[in-house]
Design an enzyme around this catalytic site. Structure first.
Site, PDB file in Angstrom:
ATOM      1  N   HIS A 218       0.841  -1.192   0.000  1.00  0.00           N
ATOM      2  CA  HIS A 218       0.000   0.000   0.000  1.00  0.00           C
ATOM      3  C   HIS A 218       0.879   1.246   0.000  1.00  0.00           C
ATOM      4  O   HIS A 218       0.458   2.320   0.416  1.00  0.00           O
ATOM      5  CB  HIS A 218      -0.924   0.026   1.225  1.00  0.00           C
ATOM      6  CG  HIS A 218      -1.698  -1.230   1.411  1.00  0.00           C
ATOM      7  ND1 HIS A 218      -1.460  -2.113   2.445  1.00  0.00           N
ATOM      8  CD2 HIS A 218      -2.703  -1.766   0.677  1.00  0.00           C
ATOM      9  CE1 HIS A 218      -2.300  -3.134   2.341  1.00  0.00           C
ATOM     10  NE2 HIS A 218      -3.054  -2.957   1.281  1.00  0.00           N
ATOM     11  N   ASP A 583      14.316  10.336 -41.832  1.00  0.00           N
ATOM     12  CA  ASP A 583      13.995   8.970 -41.431  1.00  0.00           C
ATOM     13  C   ASP A 583      15.206   8.366 -40.723  1.00  0.00           C
ATOM     14  O   ASP A 583      16.325   8.404 -41.259  1.00  0.00           O
ATOM     15  CB  ASP A 583      13.642   8.133 -42.660  1.00  0.00           C
ATOM     16  CG  ASP A 583      13.368   6.705 -42.287  1.00  0.00           C
ATOM     17  OD1 ASP A 583      12.316   6.435 -41.693  1.00  0.00           O
ATOM     18  OD2 ASP A 583      14.245   5.852 -42.560  1.00  0.00           O
TER      19      ASP A 583
END
Length: 599
Positions: A218, A583
């Protein structure tokens, strides 16, 4: 490790019940009491002890997915990270104890304050009720998290899954509640867990590169912060050292000290648990390192369980659990022997959360690699040979190209985060590093170009992966074949001149076109490669520098092109052209060719 930040739900108030309904659809042998959020077996086994567990939701598959033959009779689901209330727990007790032949109910509870109080009070209220004299309800608290030292109050819990499976197996055999409770306590006293959740950036007090040893499920604080995040091997070793510590070596822990001898005869079961967001790829690394550490320390690993058992929603992290099996003649062995515990653990279950694992003793399993495969074609027996005009310059050019790619990795990676999926730079770097290893190991020697290019093709295929790796490998394989054909057709050709390279490059590009639809202009690596090959065909002593320049122009031109193939075709085209990045694959080809050019 990263975590998915958005949750999929209808409304927060409906989340838990909706999830339980989905689970009930998956497993027809279970049913849901919607009002009390209790999942239970439709047909409770007659003449047995019933097992109930539960807690806050958000830890799935625990606990509801463990309801089924061989594990839980029922599970109670609280709200997210909140204990179920007393009425829910009492409803579960009433459901599983409705049979006249029921031998009692055992509540297996995680050692969190809310769970302990609510389950404990529910059992007390049941005893005080009119039904109390009919059903014997007991409580066993499992606290196995060794990250919490004694001065902090002892053990939290993380993994009571092993306890559940063992207890239910014994309960199914028709054992009494005394016997099942004794087994549950014995297992709980011999199991220890350590967890290391990571953190989601921006949602915790930890930095993205930090972890906290022993942080709870938790987000409770642990005991030590580590920065930077250590390699898996070091982290696993730290965790297992704490789990297997003794009172003498670690007075704060040593929770297994009463049975641990460390004499090479300790038998253990290992559970590797995903806390929510660890990939199976990473989980395999953790399993490997944990087993390696245990074997090195002379532990006998009898079983290994790995998977998602107890989570904290989508927390990136994992826990390791060790169950120490009792030795023959020990007080614990009078409750159940090691063999009996393993038999109970191995008992079949149809609970959807219980993950398959091998029921084999791992102490004798060897996962060493197979003998190396001998590729006779690489031995150059009877191979056609064509030499470079200068062996030293040939190898040096290859190393220059590889080093240039490694240096360009950050630039290409940045380009690919915009124009692709972000891995182009690292992919090319991996191939380049493989090539450098091959030159260092003398696999590429500059003696026979045909042999050297074959090695380049195989190294690229083995180290790069993905589409670009395949394209490069095909190209170099085709280049090798073309050079061989040229040499076989003209035996008098002793070394590769520019004409030989130009002819071979043309054939290699033609072969590559058989496996890709990309044609220039396509905004792919094909663009500079095709431009280079075409320019190389001109009969001029300056054709190579000219061809490299044409490759540069083609790579630069991809900045303004619309992608017609490759990863870039899946990216928003308007945003891509506006970004003005080339590219990444095309840029990589130009980097290589430019490095080959001697100025």
């Amino acid at each position: 490790m990263t975590s998915f930040h958005k949750h999929i739900l209808n409304t927060p108030s409906e989340l838990v019940v909706d999830s339980l309904k989905g689970l009930a659809y998956l497993n027809p042998s279970i049913a849901l009491d919607e009002q009390h959020r209790v999942i239970y077996q439709r047909n409770q086994r007659e003449g047995t002890v019933a097992l109930i567990s539960g807690g806050g939701s958000g830890h799935e598959p625990a606990h509801a997915s463990f309801v089924g033959t061989g594990i839980l009779s029922a599970a109670v689901a609280g709200s997210v990270f909140a204990s179920p209330n007393i009425s829910q727990i009492r409803r579960a007790i009433n459901i599983v104890s409705s049979s006249p032949s029921n031998k009692g109910v055992l509540l297996v509870v995680k050692n969190y304050t809310g769970d302990v109080l609510h389950f404990g009070l529910a059992s007390e209220q049941h005893r005080a009720s009119s039904q109390g004299h009919k059903t014997d309800v007991r409580v066993v608290i499992v606290g196995d998290d060794v990250s919490v030292g004694r001065t902090q109050g002892g053990l939290r819990t993380r993994g009571n899954d092993i306890s559940l499976q063992n207890c239910r197996g014994l309960a199914y055999s028709g054992a009494t509640i005394d016997q099942v409770e004794s087994l549950a306590n014995m297992v709980a006293n011999n199991v220890a867990t350590f967890g290391v959740p990571g953190t989601k950036p921006g949602s915790s007090y930890l930095n993205a590169d930090e972890l906290e040893l022993g942080m709870g499920i938790h987000n409770e604080p642990g005991h030590t912060r580590l920065r930077p995040y250590p390699p898996a091997k070091e982290l696993v070793a730290t965790m297992l050292e704490s789990i297997t510590s003794t009172i003498e070596t670690d007075p704060e822990r040593g929770f297994l000290s009463h049975g641990l001898k460390k004499d090479g005869k300790d038998e253990v079961v290992l559970l590797v648990n995903n806390l929510g967001a660890v990939s199976q790829l990473e989980l395999g690394v953790i399993v490997k390192e944990a087993i390696a550490w245990l074997r090195n320390k002379k532990f006998i690993v009898k079983r290994v369980l790995s998977g998602t058992y107890m989570t904290s929603l989508n927390m990136p992290g994992y826990s390791l659990t060790i169950l120490l099996l009792p030795r023959g003649g020990s007080p614990d062995s009078k409750i159940a022997s090691a063999t009996e515990i393993l038999d109970l653990l191995d008992a079949p279950s149809d609970a959807p959360g219980w993950i398959w694992y091998s029921k084999n003793d791992l102490s004798h399993i060897d996962v060493s690699p197979a003998p190396p495969f001998e590729d006779l074609e690489l031995e150059e027996r009877g191979q056609v040979c064509i030499r470079p005009s200068n062996s030293g310059a040939f190898v040096a050019a290859i190393e220059r190209a590889a080093n240039a790619l490694i240096a360009a990795e950050p630039e290409i990676t940045k380009q690919d985060t915009i124009a692709g999926d972000g891995d182009a730079g690292l992919t090319l770097k991996a191939g380049a590093e493989g090539i450098l290893r091959a030159t260092k190991d003398q696999r590429i020697r500059g003696v026979n170009i045909i042999s050297d290019l074959r090695v380049v093709s195989e190294v690229v295929d083995a180290t790069m992966g993905g589409t670009s790796g395949a394209l490069y490998s095909i190209y170099f394989s085709a280049l090798t074949s073309a050079l061989r054909r040229v040499t076989e057709a003209s035996p008098e050709t002793d070394y590769a001149n520019l004409d030989v390279w130009a002819s071979a490059a043309k054939e290699a590009l033609k072969a590559l076109y058989q496996y890709t639809l990309a044609r220039p202009p396509s905004r792919t690596l094909i663009d500079p490669l095709a431009a280079f090959t075409l320019a190389l065909q001109s009969p001029s002593s300056e054709s190579f520098p000219h061809a490299v320049e044409e490759a540069r122009k083609a790579a630069e031109q991809t900045r303004t092109l619309e992608a017609r193939a490759g990863r870039g075709a899946y990216v928003n085209q308007q945003a891509l052209t506006e970004s003005r990045v080339p590219d990444p694959g095309a840029w990589g080809v130009w980097i290589i060719l430019n490095a080959l050019l001697v100025r």
